[in-house]
Design a protein around this motif. Structure first.
Motif, PDB file in Angstrom:
ATOM      1  N   THR A  63     114.686 141.962  68.246  1.00  0.00           N
ATOM      2  CA  THR A  63     113.399 141.748  67.568  1.00  0.00           C
ATOM      3  C   THR A  63     112.299 142.411  68.382  1.00  0.00           C
ATOM      4  N   ALA A  64     111.189 142.634  67.722  1.00  0.00           N
ATOM      5  CA  ALA A  64     110.026 143.213  68.400  1.00  0.00           C
ATOM      6  C   ALA A  64     108.753 142.715  67.727  1.00  0.00           C
ATOM      7  N   GLU A  65     107.683 142.696  68.467  1.00  0.00           N
ATOM      8  CA  GLU A  65     106.379 142.311  67.924  1.00  0.00           C
ATOM      9  C   GLU A  65     105.427 143.472  68.116  1.00  0.00           C
TER      10      GLU A  65
END
Length: 107
Positions: A101-103
């Motif tokens: 995941t990444a933000e």
């Protein structure tokens, strides 16, 4: 992988001077990463009048390690399972999984 084991302390019943628990410590190290584990193992009570009883003052580290690796305590303590767990932890530190995941914002 290098493993450094030690026995930290022995808990004993003072009425019979009988060891009832062994506290252990282990550190696994590989290259620059390490992982640590510690715990205690209850030792089945042995009557001081029983054959084979070793008085507290006469115990050696080798004899206590023998207890830890005996069938009498194998259900609660196995060096192999502890080393496997610590090894896995070290491997994760050296080879962390790729992020899933990444933000952020696209602008």
């Amino acid at each position: 992988m290098d493993y450094s084991w030690s026995i930290e302390t022995l808990k004993r019943d003072l009425t019979g001077n009988v060891v009832i628990n062994v506290r252990w410590d282990c550190t696994a190290t590989y290259n620059s990463a390490s992982s640590h584990g510690d715990g205690g193992v209850d030792i089945p009570y042995l009557d001081p009048t029983a054959s084979g009883f070793i008085p507290y003052d006469d115990l050696t580290q080798s004899e206590v390690w023998g207890w830890l690796n005996s069938d009498a305590v194998s259900g609660s303590f196995t060096t192999a399972s502890i080393q496997t767990s610590l090894s896995s932890s070290v491997n994760l530190k050296l080879n962390p999984p790729a992020p899933t995941t990444a933000e952020g914002l696209p602008w």
